[in-house]
Design an enzyme around this catalytic site. Sequence first.
Site, PDB file in Angstrom:
ATOM      1  CB  SER A 145      14.536  85.690 -10.146  1.00 27.02           C
ATOM      2  OG  SER A 145      13.978  87.018 -10.403  1.00 27.02           O
ATOM      3  NE  ARG A 215      22.422  94.151 -10.166  1.00 28.98           N
ATOM      4  CZ  ARG A 215      22.252  92.947 -10.186  1.00 28.98           C
ATOM      5  NH1 ARG A 215      21.585  92.322 -10.587  1.00 28.98           N
ATOM      6  NH2 ARG A 215      22.778  92.090  -9.360  1.00 28.98           N
ATOM      7  CG  ASP A 310      10.471  88.187  -3.716  1.00 32.69           C
ATOM      8  OD1 ASP A 310       9.776  89.313  -4.316  1.00 32.69           O
ATOM      9  OD2 ASP A 310      10.405  87.219  -4.759  1.00 32.69           O
ATOM     10  CG  HIS A 343      13.348  89.019  -6.344  1.00 32.51           C
ATOM     11  ND1 HIS A 343      12.122  87.868  -6.274  1.00 32.51           N
ATOM     12  CD2 HIS A 343      13.932  89.001  -6.913  1.00 32.51           C
ATOM     13  CE1 HIS A 343      12.415  87.636  -7.743  1.00 32.51           C
ATOM     14  NE2 HIS A 343      13.468  88.034  -7.885  1.00 32.51           N
TER      15      HIS A 343
END
Lengths: 363, 363
Positions: A145, A215, A310, A343
């Site tokens: 990432s 989040r 992802d 992901h």
Amino acid sequence: MKSQRELHTFSSGIILETGEALSSFDLMVDTYGELNNDKSNAILVCHAFSGSHHAAGSSDDGKSGWWDELIGPNKAIDTNKFFVVSPNNLGSCFGSTGPISICPETGEVYGKAFPAISVLDWVNSQEMLLSKLGINSWACVLGGSLGGMQALQWAITFPDKIQRAGIIAAAAKASSQNIALNEVSRESIRKDVNFHEGDYLKNDTFPKSGLKAARMLAHITYLSEENMNKRFGRKIQDVESRVDDLVDYEVENYLQYKGEKFSQVFDANTYILMTRAMDDFDPAKKFDNELKDALKKVTAKLLIVGFKSDWLFPPERGKEIQLAAMQSGISSSYLELEGQQGHDSFLFGNERYQKNIEAFLRS
Amino acid sequence: MKSQRELHTFSSGIILETGEALSSFDLMVDTYGELNNDKSNAILVCHAFSGSHHAAGSSDDGKSGWWDELIGPNKAIDTNKFFVVSPNNLGSCFGSTGPISICPETGEVYGKAFPAISVLDWVNSQEMLLSKLGINSWACVLGGSLGGMQALQWAITFPDKIQRAGIIAAAAKASSQNIALNEVSRESIRKDVNFHEGDYLKNDTFPKSGLKAARMLAHITYLSEENMNKRFGRKIQDVESRVDDLVDYEVENYLQYKGEKFSQVFDANTYILMTRAMDDFDPAKKFDNELKDALKKVTAKLLIVGFKSDWLFPPERGKEIQLAAMQSGISSSYLELEGQQGHDSFLFGNERYQKNIEAFLRS
């Protein structure tokens, strides 16, 4: 596994990409394994945006490092062979200098006064760390990432100081949708009444609700739709274990729980800073938007890994880097893996993934 | 085009799926075109979750109806031939009874006391409207997204009162990811300090920030990643037209603008109510989770439309309905269209889409 945690102070400071400067800064750094005599076995692992220096092993409270499945004795990143260096990024909130640190000039917490940090700034600070450790070059820089973005930037910026770059579940630049999702998260944080334009600590408060909602959203982007359907589906949360009575479905309960936990350990300004760094990362920009030109001076071997499930940085983003690498004639391999966790797949070891990382480090 | 707006009052009330009751309720209803002599040309269009009765034509302030590209003289839903009935849903905030209405029993605004509403409740209230209009059956019920869910529920619940059902950009149930995204939106609203557990109007306030963030997120799910990249890409917003100085990219500015506008016209409790109705929609549930069994008594012809660029309710969701329809031996066609605008594609006319809708209504 030999493991060490050390706070490194860089009292000469750093000039950032924006032109602003920090007169001094600290990096909290974990190392795993031992540096060999010719200092040729050092690997830099770069964390993703909410990660920390704690990449491997278990802490006293039993929490595993974020890449513990890959780093350790006889694992893909074998600490019997390699000396793994894992810093907490500048601007983060786990010990390195960031918005929750005290500004030496004012004696007050930085808060909103902390400058914007870019991926290039991280790479520059990590190069200072390399130098401080007395090492000439990394055997490999790798991460997933935002960590993969740092690996790519390393290969571009310091071709003489990196042998290999592992760019995993990453992209050469954020898409419009990536930016949009980050902006919603930032909006949640900024509009929390306790945000105080970033100076919440000076006001003895914290934008916990905003950070939690941010989040929760981000967490959805880390998982695949298929995996969520398998794991949670439309199952109703049993009443006894509901985090509150507004929750109906298991997936809601899970997100509420994850968001709540995160909001207790992360910093809101850091969240904004990290997402900005991700949005703004675009090494091709200085090369007329031609990534292949940005890669021209790269001497490191690249390994680019994408995961089918992802949807944040889908395999196509990795293929774009591979295509540019081929056009610029540098050494690069692209690997597409199934991945079960969207992901987040980059965090989890599986045989093919681990074997490829191991072979890449051996190559 | 003959067009009429009327508030219909149902003073006998309604018993809802939860068992709760409203002693009386209103539906704000637009109609376009004229009912023919044998009352065989009535079409019910069902709006998606933030829609209203204003489906066609332009209002005084120049705003077009949400399906104006498809409804009108010589358009796909031809008002020279059909009598189009477009109610604002029960629980919404554009004139029909909902959380911002006055509760007749208490004389106060409902606020958080307004009961949960389901897709089946909408269908039941629309059946009362059908009856009030003196019509025996709809020539067609159709809509996109949550509107398509209503069309599907209509076909299941009132087989004798519907000839055709157009189920567009919809699903027979929300996925785990759909629920998760809705939960983040609800979390943003609920944690706005002005929410007051839903009784914000009684406190002379409104959770505008939370509603804005909720809409910004939802808006991303209505667009395709490709379309966003084409339209906004990574373009920087010019300084003069930034909505505020925290905005860098065009896509951020666009979302900020859209979210702000929405938060000025929509109701926060309605947002929660509508997303709950979407999450809970699952007509197969009463049939041991077998959609094909839920469809057994359907006599209406179905047309199911999916759009390739839709990631909220992707074509696979439509195919699941088509498969169940085939298994239960009812008449159903499935059409997959390219779509340029992601989930929102259902709102925009294009030749193939319009021709298919038109042919379906003629069939």
